[in-house]
Write a protein that holds these residues in place. Structure first.
Motif, PDB file in Angstrom:
ATOM      1  N   ASN A 140      -2.257  -8.470  -0.363  1.00 18.39           N
ATOM      2  CA  ASN A 140      -1.712  -7.118  -0.190  1.00 18.39           C
ATOM      3  C   ASN A 140      -0.185  -7.159  -0.089  1.00 18.39           C
ATOM      4  OD1 ASN A 140      -1.816  -4.318   0.029  1.00 18.39           O
ATOM      5  ND2 ASN A 140      -1.989  -4.365   2.259  1.00 18.39           N
ATOM      6  N   THR A 156      -3.230  -8.564  -4.823  1.00 19.30           N
ATOM      7  CA  THR A 156      -4.255  -7.765  -4.143  1.00 19.30           C
ATOM      8  C   THR A 156      -4.927  -8.519  -2.995  1.00 19.30           C
ATOM      9  OG1 THR A 156      -5.836  -8.453  -5.842  1.00 19.30           O
ATOM     10  CG2 THR A 156      -4.730  -6.336  -6.161  1.00 19.30           C
ATOM     11  N   LYS A 157      -5.018  -9.842  -3.112  1.00 14.61           N
ATOM     12  CA  LYS A 157      -5.652 -10.626  -2.047  1.00 14.61           C
ATOM     13  C   LYS A 157      -4.806 -10.627  -0.780  1.00 14.61           C
ATOM     14  CE  LYS A 157      -8.313 -13.752  -5.014  1.00 14.61           C
ATOM     15  NZ  LYS A 157      -8.571 -15.175  -5.380  1.00 14.61           N
ATOM     16  N   SER A 182       0.844  -1.195   0.000  1.00 14.14           N
ATOM     17  CA  SER A 182       0.000   0.000   0.000  1.00 14.14           C
ATOM     18  C   SER A 182       0.879   1.244   0.000  1.00 14.14           C
ATOM     19  CB  SER A 182      -0.918   0.019   1.227  1.00 14.14           C
ATOM     20  OG  SER A 182      -0.177   0.248   2.408  1.00 14.14           O
TER      21      SER A 182
END
Length: 251
Positions: free
Chosen positions: A154, A151-152, A119
């Protein structure tokens, strides 16, 4: 031509302001000397009273960290080709930025850090950069095929081995990157406790004929240290930089 003149003016003003902030006594004459451009020509260019010659524009491109896309605009007034050509220019722009700004390689290495997060907020806080810089860097690295994002989970997934500077990247870009690294080193001297850093320097009288072999030795030594440190449990990011430079100014 007006567009090119405006770009030249913006680039020159931006770089001059950076130098002026670091050294308030820095003069336009000193700037012109660094660029290899006469003070009259430089002053008139900044005032939009004169168009610099192709020779002087080339000097600016070579001396300053100008991206390939801007360099193409400054050195060639012809319109760019089709969309495919534009995409290639954009990719070169990203390659340039990835080499110049130190935090791109740091983000790639973060894939090896336990507990990292993919992120912008987490990366920005960890590296001490802005959220916007972190997000833009992630996008560039994805476009370059250097990382992908799970994305799952992160997480950042590293897709390539360490990337070296390409030979066709302007040397000014490499100089800018080196300066950034040494600025980070100065910050570490001021802010990090001794147990978390190591700096050593030796002043010596040398035989210049042995410099080439010495550089090879330094490269091998650096790789040996990296291999040793990376073989353990990756929890923190570090930068190893080794400098060997002349103190006398006879050349």
């Amino acid at each position: 031509m007006a567009m090119r003149e405006e770009i030249v003016k913006r680039i020159l003003e931006t770089e001059y302001l950076k130098r002026k902030i670091k050294n308030p006594a820095y003069s336009l004459r000193a700037y012109g000397k660094f660029l290899g451009i006469g003070i009259a020509s430089l002053s008139d260019c900044l005032a939009m009273k004169r168009t610099l010659s192709a020779k002087n524009v080339k000097k600016i491109v070579e001396r300053l960290a100008i991206s390939p896309a801007e360099a193409a605009t400054l050195l060639n007034d012809k319109k760019r080709g089709d969309l495919e050509a534009l995409n290639r220019v954009h990719l070169k722009e990203d390659q340039f930025n990835a080499i110049v700004d130190w935090y791109h390689s740091a983000i790639v290495e973060m894939a090896s850090i336990q507990g990292h997060k993919a992120s912008g907020e987490w990366i920005a806080e960890r590296l001490g950069i802005s959220h916007m810089e972190a997000k833009a860097a992630i996008t560039r690295l994805i476009n370059l095929g250097l990382i992908s994002i799970d994305t799952k989970k992160n997480k950042i997934k590293r897709l390539t081995p360490p990337v070296s500077a390409l030979s066709d990247i302007p040397s000014a870009a490499i100089r800018t990157h080196r300066k950034q690294v040494f600025d980070l080193a100065k910050e570490s001297i001021e802010n990090d406790p001794l147990e978390r850093r190591e700096f050593r320097d030796i002043t010596m009288a040398i035989d210049p004929k042995r410099l080439s072999e010495a550089k090879e030795m330094l490269g091998k030594y650096a790789r040996k240290i990296c291999k040793y440190l990376e073989s353990g449990e990756a929890k923190e990011l570090y930068c190893l930089t080794i400098g060997l430079f002349p103190l006398d100014k006879q050349h």
